[in-house]
Enzyme design. Sequence first.
Site, mmCIF file in Angstrom:
data_model
loop_
_atom_site.group_PDB
_atom_site.id
_atom_site.type_symbol
_atom_site.label_atom_id
_atom_site.label_comp_id
_atom_site.label_asym_id
_atom_site.label_seq_id
_atom_site.Cartn_x
_atom_site.Cartn_y
_atom_site.Cartn_z
ATOM 1 N N ASN A 6 0.875 -1.182 0.000
ATOM 2 C CA ASN A 6 0.000 0.000 0.000
ATOM 3 C C ASN A 6 0.908 1.225 0.000
ATOM 4 O O ASN A 6 1.484 1.579 1.022
ATOM 5 C CB ASN A 6 -0.881 -0.035 1.263
ATOM 6 C CG ASN A 6 -1.730 1.213 1.416
ATOM 7 O OD1 ASN A 6 -1.790 2.051 0.516
ATOM 8 N ND2 ASN A 6 -2.378 1.338 2.569
ATOM 9 N N LYS A 8 0.116 4.226 -0.292
ATOM 10 C CA LYS A 8 -0.539 5.409 0.298
ATOM 11 C C LYS A 8 -0.319 6.630 -0.601
ATOM 12 O O LYS A 8 -0.270 6.476 -1.819
ATOM 13 C CB LYS A 8 -0.056 5.627 1.735
ATOM 14 C CG LYS A 8 -0.225 4.347 2.573
ATOM 15 C CD LYS A 8 -0.091 4.552 4.042
ATOM 16 C CE LYS A 8 -0.288 3.221 4.770
ATOM 17 N NZ LYS A 8 -0.238 3.344 6.206
ATOM 18 N N HIS A 92 -9.704 1.138 4.593
ATOM 19 C CA HIS A 92 -8.449 1.313 5.333
ATOM 20 C C HIS A 92 -8.708 2.243 6.523
ATOM 21 O O HIS A 92 -9.488 3.191 6.423
ATOM 22 C CB HIS A 92 -7.370 1.897 4.412
ATOM 23 C CG HIS A 92 -6.015 1.874 5.039
ATOM 24 N ND1 HIS A 92 -5.610 2.816 5.965
ATOM 25 C CD2 HIS A 92 -4.987 1.003 4.915
ATOM 26 C CE1 HIS A 92 -4.381 2.518 6.369
ATOM 27 N NE2 HIS A 92 -3.979 1.428 5.743
ATOM 28 N N GLU A 94 -7.110 4.620 7.679
ATOM 29 C CA GLU A 94 -6.887 6.052 7.388
ATOM 30 C C GLU A 94 -8.089 6.644 6.658
ATOM 31 O O GLU A 94 -8.410 7.823 6.834
ATOM 32 C CB GLU A 94 -5.576 6.224 6.588
ATOM 33 C CG GLU A 94 -4.366 5.987 7.488
ATOM 34 C CD GLU A 94 -3.124 5.465 6.782
ATOM 35 O OE1 GLU A 94 -3.063 5.497 5.546
ATOM 36 O OE2 GLU A 94 -2.211 4.998 7.491
ATOM 37 N N GLU A 164 -5.611 -4.955 10.510
ATOM 38 C CA GLU A 164 -4.579 -3.944 10.743
ATOM 39 C C GLU A 164 -4.885 -3.202 12.040
ATOM 40 O O GLU A 164 -5.655 -2.236 12.038
ATOM 41 C CB GLU A 164 -4.564 -2.932 9.591
ATOM 42 C CG GLU A 164 -4.284 -3.541 8.238
ATOM 43 C CD GLU A 164 -3.712 -2.513 7.269
ATOM 44 O OE1 GLU A 164 -2.618 -2.746 6.768
ATOM 45 O OE2 GLU A 164 -4.342 -1.471 7.059
ATOM 46 N N GLY A 170 2.285 2.187 10.817
ATOM 47 C CA GLY A 170 3.256 3.266 10.670
ATOM 48 C C GLY A 170 3.927 3.662 11.974
ATOM 49 O O GLY A 170 4.578 4.694 12.049
ATOM 50 N N SER A 210 3.209 -2.179 10.310
ATOM 51 C CA SER A 210 4.651 -2.272 10.540
ATOM 52 C C SER A 210 5.222 -3.657 10.260
ATOM 53 O O SER A 210 6.137 -4.097 10.958
ATOM 54 C CB SER A 210 4.999 -1.813 11.961
ATOM 55 O OG SER A 210 4.567 -0.473 12.158
HETATM 56 P P1 PGA Z 1 2.657 0.228 7.669
HETATM 57 O O1 PGA Z 1 1.213 0.446 6.977
HETATM 58 O O2 PGA Z 1 3.214 -1.051 7.107
HETATM 59 O O3 PGA Z 1 3.446 1.427 7.260
HETATM 60 O O4 PGA Z 1 2.418 0.146 9.129
HETATM 61 C C1 PGA Z 1 0.335 -0.619 6.778
HETATM 62 C C2 PGA Z 1 -0.972 -0.123 6.216
HETATM 63 O O5 PGA Z 1 -1.442 0.946 6.630
HETATM 64 O O6 PGA Z 1 -1.578 -0.779 5.334
#
Ligand code: PGA
Length: 251
Positions: A6, A8, A92, A94, A164, A170, A210
């Site tokens: 992803n 983003k 997601h 976010e 997640e 992140g 992460s």
């Molecule tokens: P990350 O993001 O690996 O940077 O923690 C995962 C995601 O939001 O899909």
Amino acid sequence: MLIAGNWKMNSDHTSARLLASAVVSAVGDPMQVHVAVCPPFVNLDATFDVLHGTPIRLGAQNMHEEDAGAFTGEVSASMLRAVGCYYVILGHSERRQYFGESDAGVNRKIIQSQSHSLVPIVCVGETLDEREAGRAVDVVSSQVSSALEGVTLVSADRLVIAYEPIWAIGTGKTASPEEAQDMHAIIRSLLVSQFGDDFGTAVNILYGGSMKPDNAASLLEKKDVDGGLIGGASLKAEEFAKIVRVAQETA
Ligand code: PGA
């Protein structure tokens, strides 16, 4: 097993091409592991140009639930299909957190994506407060049940769930392999009760938050962890390819 990147809101037209080419060469033949990258909308076309004819699939990060019309700034499922998308990430955290996406909206998007032959990667996960209050299982179960209301499957590979935990995205913190497996087992039982044994046991449930080359093995070797949704580490082709290799070893 599926490893999906992803990206983003990262990359531009040129860097998306470069990253996609680097991913193609670093990953090589992914063998039994499915691999996808999900760039921003405006870079889908450029990325597909690079991925076309390779084993790496293209995914989008969101879509609108309607076919077409007066929805300024939005992108439909048929538009995503037309630029070569195979997957679409939906719900997601976010999107839920910053853009007010609801369980009901995510449900409508899933149904729409499937009617256009896209495979939705449906994200669920609890906040730190919810986990600390002992509500993680309730929150995630309710997200899964609402997201999948009225959803049917013609085959198990037409749906992907990504667990997640929001506190792990992140942040450099990951759920422990046991925490991930416990939640994946709960999601698995919901899938089995909705879709039956054959499909429910075969739908891929990804872990996201992460995931990196050095923690991927301990997560991916868990029984119900069928891959990863990778944010930060998917922006570096070598790191991403290392996770794919770990997936090959644990598949
Ligand atoms: P990350 O993001 O690996 O940077 O923690 C995962 C995601 O939001 O899909």
